[in-house]
Scaffold this motif. Sequence first.
Motif, mmCIF file in Angstrom:
data_model
loop_
_atom_site.group_PDB
_atom_site.id
_atom_site.type_symbol
_atom_site.label_atom_id
_atom_site.label_comp_id
_atom_site.label_asym_id
_atom_site.label_seq_id
_atom_site.Cartn_x
_atom_site.Cartn_y
_atom_site.Cartn_z
ATOM 1 N N GLU A 1 -4.095 6.675 41.696
ATOM 2 C CA GLU A 1 -4.484 5.344 41.219
ATOM 3 C C GLU A 1 -5.340 5.440 39.962
ATOM 4 O O GLU A 1 -5.120 4.701 38.991
ATOM 5 C CB GLU A 1 -5.253 4.598 42.313
ATOM 6 C CG GLU A 1 -4.433 4.255 43.536
ATOM 7 C CD GLU A 1 -3.317 3.262 43.247
ATOM 8 O OE1 GLU A 1 -3.621 2.095 42.931
ATOM 9 O OE2 GLU A 1 -2.140 3.668 43.343
ATOM 10 N N THR A 2 -6.317 6.320 39.976
ATOM 11 C CA THR A 2 -7.198 6.420 38.813
ATOM 12 C C THR A 2 -6.475 7.029 37.619
ATOM 13 O O THR A 2 -6.783 6.699 36.470
ATOM 14 C CB THR A 2 -8.463 7.234 39.146
ATOM 15 O OG1 THR A 2 -8.092 8.510 39.689
ATOM 16 C CG2 THR A 2 -9.305 6.492 40.165
ATOM 17 N N TRP B 1 -12.828 5.811 32.256
ATOM 18 C CA TRP B 1 -11.769 5.926 33.260
ATOM 19 C C TRP B 1 -11.226 7.359 33.306
ATOM 20 O O TRP B 1 -10.940 7.886 34.385
ATOM 21 C CB TRP B 1 -10.643 4.948 32.964
ATOM 22 C CG TRP B 1 -10.817 3.603 33.590
ATOM 23 C CD1 TRP B 1 -11.048 2.416 32.964
ATOM 24 C CD2 TRP B 1 -10.775 3.297 34.999
ATOM 25 N NE1 TRP B 1 -11.160 1.398 33.886
ATOM 26 C CE2 TRP B 1 -10.988 1.912 35.132
ATOM 27 C CE3 TRP B 1 -10.572 4.059 36.146
ATOM 28 C CZ2 TRP B 1 -11.003 1.263 36.368
ATOM 29 C CZ3 TRP B 1 -10.583 3.429 37.376
ATOM 30 C CH2 TRP B 1 -10.796 2.052 37.476
ATOM 31 N N CYS C 1 -12.195 12.301 40.378
ATOM 32 C CA CYS C 1 -11.338 12.121 41.556
ATOM 33 C C CYS C 1 -10.469 13.346 41.802
ATOM 34 O O CYS C 1 -10.152 13.671 42.956
ATOM 35 C CB CYS C 1 -10.475 10.866 41.389
ATOM 36 S SG CYS C 1 -11.424 9.333 41.494
ATOM 37 N N ALA D 1 -11.256 9.742 36.522
ATOM 38 C CA ALA D 1 -10.048 10.376 37.067
ATOM 39 C C ALA D 1 -10.276 11.868 37.266
ATOM 40 O O ALA D 1 -9.811 12.454 38.246
ATOM 41 C CB ALA D 1 -8.859 10.128 36.143
ATOM 42 N N PHE E 1 -16.065 3.579 41.247
ATOM 43 C CA PHE E 1 -14.727 2.987 41.157
ATOM 44 C C PHE E 1 -14.829 1.476 41.000
ATOM 45 O O PHE E 1 -14.216 0.878 40.098
ATOM 46 C CB PHE E 1 -13.955 3.360 42.426
ATOM 47 C CG PHE E 1 -12.479 3.066 42.396
ATOM 48 C CD1 PHE E 1 -11.776 2.975 41.207
ATOM 49 C CD2 PHE E 1 -11.788 2.914 43.594
ATOM 50 C CE1 PHE E 1 -10.413 2.720 41.195
ATOM 51 C CE2 PHE E 1 -10.425 2.664 43.604
ATOM 52 C CZ PHE E 1 -9.734 2.562 42.405
#
Length: 318
Positions: A236-237, A274, A281, A278, A302
């Motif tokens: 998603e990220t 972002w 993550c 990512a 997030f």
Amino acid sequence: MPQDTKTGSPADVVGVLDTSAMDCVQANMALVADHLLGPGSHAGLGAPVRFMPRDRPGDLPTVEPTVTEHARVLRDLVGVDIAEPTDGLRAATALEALHRGSRLLFVVADAYSLPWCPYFVRQHMSHTFVLTPHERLQDRVRVWDAYDNETPFGRARPGGWTMTPNEVSRILDGARPVRAGTVTVLPGHVTPDPGDVLRRNAEALTGTGTRAVEEYVSAYRDHPDRRRAAEALLLETWLLARSRRLHHTWLTTLPAGTAGAAGVRAQAEQADAWQEFAGRCYLAARRVRRGRPEPARLHERFAQLLTRDAELARRLAA
């Protein structure tokens, strides 16, 4: 299967197109846009910025746009139309369409069946490519794929390949259905006013509301299978980071003053944030695979980034 990117007009695009801010659907839509309309024509793919999570039965929600949603952006903001993909395409039908005059087919297939793809015979997942007739050989076709990304199985590299009808059949006539649509330029297409696009972005992100952000983030934070949640959050990220980077790319193509220099810089900073998240993550997913907990406040960050998207969209539209 021989690779050849030196002949055939899409080769000029594959060699220079930067798809680092695109997913595999956008990359090949950008390929056809720049091939048909000229370099940089694909920039409109980054005009919309959205947060529209959709539910998947028995799975976590996702913000990944569908092929149809991507195609709508290509049509409305770039001026290239991909006919609604036909399910269950067979090789004979595809080859007939190419040589009958379609000239370009945009194909959605299973990466497991694509010999140039790192996922070949390793993992089932949707991927796209473009088919064109061979410019010299009547019994051959060209396959073009502009996607460029590091994957768990190696790097997906952009390129063009010559294929025989039998090789096309092995891809298109496999067990999993393949979809394809013809590609055309819309005559007389007028690109929407950038100010209107920015206002629609602000309305869309503001209209989603904080509750939608909270529900989306909590779905990942509270999921009982932490490994599954961490792996899904990574994807998603990755998607969100690329879409925000592509939006910044589009902003840089606008006439001076449309979004304001400060606003464009702020969007660049948001895209960087972002990208950094990512990366966090990615590390979090590695920790979870080893049986360790995710870093503290990961999901709080997030939510902050998603909220900041809406704030920035309002600023750009002001």
